[in-house]
Design a protein around this motif. Sequence first.
Motif, short mmCIF file in Angstrom:
data_model
loop_
_atom_site.label_atom_id
_atom_site.label_comp_id
_atom_site.label_asym_id
_atom_site.label_seq_id
_atom_site.Cartn_x
_atom_site.Cartn_y
_atom_site.Cartn_z
N VAL A 1 0.85 -1.20 0.00
CA VAL A 1 0.00 0.00 0.00
C VAL A 1 0.88 1.25 0.00
CG1 VAL A 1 -1.66 1.30 1.39
CG2 VAL A 1 -1.97 -1.14 1.03
N MET A 2 1.98 1.21 0.76
CA MET A 2 2.90 2.35 0.78
C MET A 2 3.57 2.54 -0.58
SD MET A 2 6.14 3.13 3.25
CE MET A 2 7.21 2.01 2.40
N ALA A 3 3.90 1.43 -1.26
CA ALA A 3 4.50 1.53 -2.59
C ALA A 3 3.51 2.16 -3.57
CB ALA A 3 4.93 0.16 -3.08
N TYR A 4 2.24 1.79 -3.47
CA TYR A 4 1.23 2.38 -4.35
C TYR A 4 1.11 3.88 -4.10
CZ TYR A 4 -3.23 3.58 -6.38
OH TYR A 4 -4.22 4.19 -7.11
N PHE A 5 1.04 4.29 -2.85
CA PHE A 5 0.87 5.71 -2.55
C PHE A 5 2.14 6.51 -2.84
CE2 PHE A 5 -2.87 4.33 -0.06
CZ PHE A 5 -3.79 5.13 -0.73
N MET A 6 3.30 5.90 -2.73
CA MET A 6 4.54 6.60 -3.13
C MET A 6 4.57 6.81 -4.64
SD MET A 6 6.39 7.61 -0.77
CE MET A 6 5.79 7.64 0.88
N GLY A 7 4.09 5.83 -5.39
CA GLY A 7 3.97 6.00 -6.83
C GLY A 7 2.96 7.07 -7.19
N PHE B 1 -5.30 -14.90 -12.49
CA PHE B 1 -5.66 -13.50 -12.65
C PHE B 1 -4.44 -12.59 -12.52
CE2 PHE B 1 -7.21 -9.40 -11.04
CZ PHE B 1 -8.01 -9.05 -12.10
N SER B 2 -3.48 -12.99 -11.69
CA SER B 2 -2.27 -12.17 -11.57
C SER B 2 -1.46 -12.20 -12.86
CB SER B 2 -1.43 -12.63 -10.39
OG SER B 2 -0.94 -13.93 -10.61
N MET B 3 -1.47 -13.31 -13.56
CA MET B 3 -0.78 -13.37 -14.85
C MET B 3 -1.48 -12.50 -15.89
SD MET B 3 1.87 -15.03 -14.33
CE MET B 3 2.46 -15.27 -15.96
N ALA B 4 -2.79 -12.47 -15.87
CA ALA B 4 -3.54 -11.59 -16.77
C ALA B 4 -3.27 -10.13 -16.42
CB ALA B 4 -5.02 -11.89 -16.71
N PHE B 5 -3.18 -9.83 -15.13
CA PHE B 5 -2.88 -8.47 -14.68
C PHE B 5 -1.48 -8.06 -15.15
CE2 PHE B 5 -1.29 -5.45 -11.52
CZ PHE B 5 -2.29 -4.49 -11.58
N LEU B 6 -0.50 -8.95 -15.02
CA LEU B 6 0.85 -8.65 -15.49
C LEU B 6 0.90 -8.47 -16.99
CD1 LEU B 6 3.34 -10.81 -13.45
CD2 LEU B 6 3.15 -8.35 -13.52
N THR B 7 0.13 -9.26 -17.72
CA THR B 7 0.09 -9.13 -19.18
C THR B 7 -0.46 -7.77 -19.58
OG1 THR B 7 -0.25 -11.51 -19.37
CG2 THR B 7 -0.79 -10.17 -21.28
N MET B 8 -1.53 -7.35 -18.95
CA MET B 8 -2.10 -6.04 -19.26
C MET B 8 -1.18 -4.90 -18.86
SD MET B 8 -4.77 -6.46 -20.87
CE MET B 8 -5.49 -7.98 -21.36
N SER B 9 -0.47 -5.05 -17.75
CA SER B 9 0.44 -3.98 -17.33
C SER B 9 1.65 -3.89 -18.25
CB SER B 9 0.87 -4.19 -15.88
OG SER B 9 1.64 -5.35 -15.75
N VAL B 10 2.11 -5.02 -18.77
CA VAL B 10 3.22 -4.99 -19.74
C VAL B 10 2.77 -4.34 -21.03
CG1 VAL B 10 4.66 -6.47 -21.19
CG2 VAL B 10 4.53 -6.88 -18.74
N CYS B 11 1.55 -4.64 -21.47
CA CYS B 11 1.01 -4.00 -22.67
C CYS B 11 0.87 -2.49 -22.47
CB CYS B 11 -0.34 -4.60 -23.05
SG CYS B 11 -0.24 -6.29 -23.61
N PHE C 1 0.19 -5.05 -8.02
CA PHE C 1 0.43 -6.46 -8.28
C PHE C 1 0.88 -7.18 -7.01
CE2 PHE C 1 3.53 -9.82 -9.27
CZ PHE C 1 2.66 -10.72 -9.84
N PHE C 2 1.72 -6.54 -6.23
CA PHE C 2 2.17 -7.15 -4.98
C PHE C 2 1.00 -7.32 -4.02
CE2 PHE C 2 4.68 -7.00 -0.96
CZ PHE C 2 5.29 -8.23 -1.14
N ASN C 3 0.12 -6.34 -3.97
CA ASN C 3 -1.08 -6.43 -3.14
C ASN C 3 -1.99 -7.56 -3.62
OD1 ASN C 3 -2.94 -5.83 -1.21
ND2 ASN C 3 -3.59 -3.91 -2.12
N LEU C 4 -2.17 -7.69 -4.92
CA LEU C 4 -2.98 -8.76 -5.49
C LEU C 4 -2.37 -10.12 -5.19
CD1 LEU C 4 -5.35 -9.54 -7.45
CD2 LEU C 4 -3.63 -9.43 -9.25
N TYR C 5 -1.07 -10.22 -5.30
CA TYR C 5 -0.37 -11.47 -5.01
C TYR C 5 -0.54 -11.86 -3.55
CZ TYR C 5 3.35 -14.89 -4.62
OH TYR C 5 4.05 -16.03 -4.38
N LEU C 6 -0.45 -10.89 -2.66
CA LEU C 6 -0.63 -11.19 -1.24
C LEU C 6 -2.04 -11.68 -0.94
CD1 LEU C 6 1.28 -8.29 0.48
CD2 LEU C 6 1.88 -10.70 0.48
#
Length: 96
Positions: free
Chosen positions: A10-16, A58-68, A42-47
């Motif tokens: 959550v801290m990484a998200y808010f720092m971003g 679903f995390s692999m689909a999320f990573l695919t969309m984020s790479v795109c 993604f880290f939050n979703l993985y946790l």
Amino acid sequence: MFSFCLGFSVMAYFMGLLSFCLKRKHLLMMLLSMEFMVLGLFFNLYLYLSYYGFEFYFSMAFLTMSVCEGALGLGILVSLMRSHGNDYFQSFNVLW
């Protein structure tokens, strides 16, 4: 341990998000901060998926969309750098 990792994501998200708001002059810095926010999500979703014992499809689909999204942003950055010569966000005339 779970609460520490969750707090870190959550801290990484808010720092971003903070970096996105503060570094809005350069398009490259905006893209990098958005990628940092995606990594925090993604880290939050993985946790959450590992905590509840779900599968990680679903995390692999999320990573695919984020790479795109990252490749599309980088392509736009390269085309804007070639046409305008810089990556200052305010020098782009979006309305013409």
